[in-house]
Design an enzyme around this catalytic site. Structure first.
Site, mmCIF file in Angstrom:
data_model
loop_
_atom_site.group_PDB
_atom_site.id
_atom_site.type_symbol
_atom_site.label_atom_id
_atom_site.label_comp_id
_atom_site.label_asym_id
_atom_site.label_seq_id
_atom_site.Cartn_x
_atom_site.Cartn_y
_atom_site.Cartn_z
ATOM 1 N N ILE A 258 0.989 -0.927 -0.148
ATOM 2 C CA ILE A 258 -0.139 0.078 0.119
ATOM 3 C C ILE A 258 0.785 1.308 0.003
ATOM 4 C CG2 ILE A 258 -2.204 -0.730 1.035
ATOM 5 C CD1 ILE A 258 -1.482 -0.345 3.699
ATOM 6 N N THR A 260 5.249 2.603 -0.732
ATOM 7 C CA THR A 260 6.424 2.394 -0.414
ATOM 8 C C THR A 260 7.365 3.615 -0.182
ATOM 9 O OG1 THR A 260 6.002 1.764 -2.999
ATOM 10 C CG2 THR A 260 8.100 0.726 -1.937
ATOM 11 N N GLU A 263 12.107 4.786 3.833
ATOM 12 C CA GLU A 263 12.429 4.106 4.755
ATOM 13 C C GLU A 263 11.737 2.684 5.149
ATOM 14 O OE1 GLU A 263 13.818 8.217 6.248
ATOM 15 O OE2 GLU A 263 11.905 7.297 6.349
ATOM 16 N N SER A 264 10.523 2.679 4.467
ATOM 17 C CA SER A 264 9.850 1.601 4.919
ATOM 18 C C SER A 264 8.806 1.247 3.531
ATOM 19 C CB SER A 264 8.985 1.731 6.002
ATOM 20 O OG SER A 264 7.919 2.625 5.839
ATOM 21 N N VAL A 266 4.906 -0.605 3.228
ATOM 22 C CA VAL A 266 3.899 -1.027 3.907
ATOM 23 C C VAL A 266 2.814 -1.990 3.096
ATOM 24 C CG1 VAL A 266 1.848 -0.263 5.442
ATOM 25 C CG2 VAL A 266 3.967 1.132 5.114
ATOM 26 N N LYS A 287 4.501 -3.052 8.227
ATOM 27 C CA LYS A 287 5.431 -2.135 7.912
ATOM 28 C C LYS A 287 6.757 -2.867 7.954
ATOM 29 C CE LYS A 287 6.849 2.476 8.809
ATOM 30 N NZ LYS A 287 6.501 3.729 9.663
ATOM 31 N N ASP A 403 7.466 13.898 13.227
ATOM 32 C CA ASP A 403 7.153 13.797 12.053
ATOM 33 C C ASP A 403 5.703 14.099 11.723
ATOM 34 O OD1 ASP A 403 7.698 13.829 9.293
ATOM 35 O OD2 ASP A 403 7.768 11.425 9.238
#
Ligand code: ADP
Ligand code: MN
Length: 514
Positions: A258, A260, A263-264, A266, A287, A403
């Site tokens: 779902i 990109t 850093e991750s 999902v 994640k 964040d």
């Protein structure tokens, strides 16, 4: 920006060809100067990420454009189609025969020989027996009741020896031909529908069986392709870790990617069986913290100075540092959950893979606050909720999101949900108050732009959340006071080895224990 240019250069060639491949058109080669806020911005991060991935995985595009036979591009020439059908049928029969021989040779023997390697149809794309469901028995019978009028309701018409039953060959044949229309659109049936073609039941049944299993097969192939594209961002070990979660029954299926991010990555998954100590939510978000990119270096300052991770930081290799991010997100989410802040619920953490409850429904993630259109009443409600959550986060969870913006707030079930807290720190973090101020700026700007008249400005919001009373009436002085406070705290740590409680407005010392 430069690295992208360099990476793209070898096959750049003359302008137009390359440009047509790049979804952003020509790159702007002028160097940009940007502020720290821009560099930290999630939007910019996402854009850079996309560019990087396009440069790193050009083969993804190549595969998608290749001449592979998938659900969408089945060749329209029916001869080829027919040949492929026959070949597949042959392969399957061959394999069935092989299995029979294998069984005969092995008998009851304890030691058995496998003919696996001689099979034509590789196990992963072979039809499983569940595919051979009788078409007539499925709920999704594509036969539309209102279409063919050839069959009377009671199964027969006429009188005396002119009775025509529903089993009549001609009637049946016409009906079967009409039914071919209902096969998947990509299934080539020729133009028999326009003619007075009579298909025997046997032929029709064979065809429909084939159409049905082809549909399933191509859907699966498509899914596999989708998956593999998304999984490009995930290394084989991580993939294995994810497959294990499915294998163990904890997750039912991992449906797809779902998001990109830098850093991750999902993924969405359907939850599987509950264990003794865990109830798995019906839908989960997985994640995966990226172990491949060194982007994490940029975020060192969040974790390096977080005293909770201080002892461990210096001794760790990059792989372990990435696991620590996942661990941090888990701990922070747990704190938030305990304070009753709407956020994903932690299901399980395995290395750098965090499974949590999915915010959204039926595979569709809840929209980010930046993407949702709210009426003024809901927007106002959202604002007060965010204000409340920021205070709770600070006072009850002893955390600063670090964040926080409309990118990391989801709108679901008529309220705001906070996500993405791997970088969240405690207020006494050496830069904790600066992070809080940045969060306040994002939130204040977003809600002011959204027309919430009641929204505090960034400085008022900062004081309201932290309980501090910084009186500076301009940004520069305000920032300076924040930094002075941070420094005071650091000096205190140097001299006394423990944190000072200057930040806690109501005199409560920050909570240190997990
Ligand atoms: P990052 O921004 O660091 O890549 P996030 O945690 O913000 O990671 O996740 C990226 C995106 O994935 C989010 O913007 C959101 O759309 C989606 N997402 C993440 N976690 C969930 C969740 N629990 N439920 C639904 N969507 C999620
Ligand atoms: Mn995010």
């Amino acid at each position: 920006m430069d690295s992208v240019e360099v990476a793209a250069a070898p096959d750049a060639g003359p302008g137009p060809a390359w440009q047509s491949k790049c979804p952003w058109g020509a790159h702007n080669t002028t160097s940009m100067s940007c502020s720290l806020a821009d560099v930290m911005s999630e939007q910019l991060a996402k854009e850079l990420q996309l560019e990087e991935e396009n440069a790193a995985f050009p083969e993804v595009v190549a595969v998608a454009e290749g001449p592979f036979i998938t659900g969408e591009n089945i060749d329209t020439s029916s001869d080829l189609m027919l040949a492929q059908m026959l070949q597949m049928e042959f392969d399957r029969e061959y394999d069935a025969q092989l299995r029979r021989e294998e069984k005969k040779i092995n008998g009851d023997s304890k030691v058995s020989i496998s003919f696996e390697n001689y099979r034509k149809v590789h196990p992963y794309d072979s039809d499983s027996s569940e595919d051979e469901v009788d078409w007539q028995d499925t709920r999704h019978d594509p036969y539309r009741a209102d279409k063919p009028t050839t069959t009377p309701r009671k199964g027969f018409i006429g009188k005396g020896k002119d009775i025509t039953t529903k089993h009549d060959e001609v009637v049946c044949g016409r009906k079967n031909t009409a039914r071919m229309e209902n096969f998947a659109p990509e299934f080539q049936v020729g133009d028999g529908i326009g003619m007075d073609l009579k298909l025997s039941n046997q032929v029709f049944n064979a065809l429909k069986q084939h159409a049905y299993s082809e549909e399933r097969r191509s859907a699966r192939l498509h899914e596999k392709k989708e998956h593999s594209t998304a999984e490009k961002a995930v290394d084989p070990k991580t993939r294995l870790l994810m497959y294990k979660m499915v294998n163990s029954g904890m997750l039912e299926t991992i449906t797809g990617c779902i998001s990109t991010g830098k850093e991750s990555v999902v993924f969405h998954a359907y939850g599987g069986n509950a264990t003794e100590d865990k109830v798995i939510p019906p839908e989960c978000a997985i994640k995966v913290f990226k172990t491949t990119l060194n982007e994490f270096k940029n975020r060192d300052k969040y974790i390096k100075d977080d005293y909770r991770f201080k002892d461990r930081f210096s001794k760790l290799n990059p792989r372990k540092i990435i696991r620590m991010w996942a661990e941090k997100e888990m701990h922070n989410l747990t704190r938030m959950q305990n304070a009753g802040i709407p956020c994903p619920q932690v299901v399980i953490l395995k290395k750098h893979v965090l499974v949590m409850s999915f915010i959204g429904q039926d595979q569709a993630p809840a929209p980010k606050l930046k993407d949702v259109t709210l009426n003024s009443e809901d927007m106002k409600k959202a604002y007060y909720q965010v204000l409340n959550m920021m205070q709770q986060l600070y006072k009850e969870c002893n955390l600063v999101h670090a964040d926080l913006s409309e990118y990391n707030m989801l709108w679901h079930d008529g309220k705001v949900w906070l996500i993405d807290v791997s970088q969240s720190v405690e207020p006494t973090h050496p830069h904790g108050l600066e992070f809080l101020f940045r969060d306040c700026r994002n939130v204040a700007q977003f809600f002011q732009k959204a027309g919430v008249a009641e929204a505090l400005n960034e400085r008022e919001l900062f004081n309201a959340v932290s309980g501090l009373n910084i009186t500076a009436d301009n940004e520069v002085d305000f920032q300076a006071e924040i930094e002075a406070l941070e420094k005071m705290n650091e000096d205190h740590v140097q001299n006394h080895g423990k944190k000072l409680s200057v930040f806690s407005g109501d005199g409560d010392p920050p909570i240190y224990a997990e």
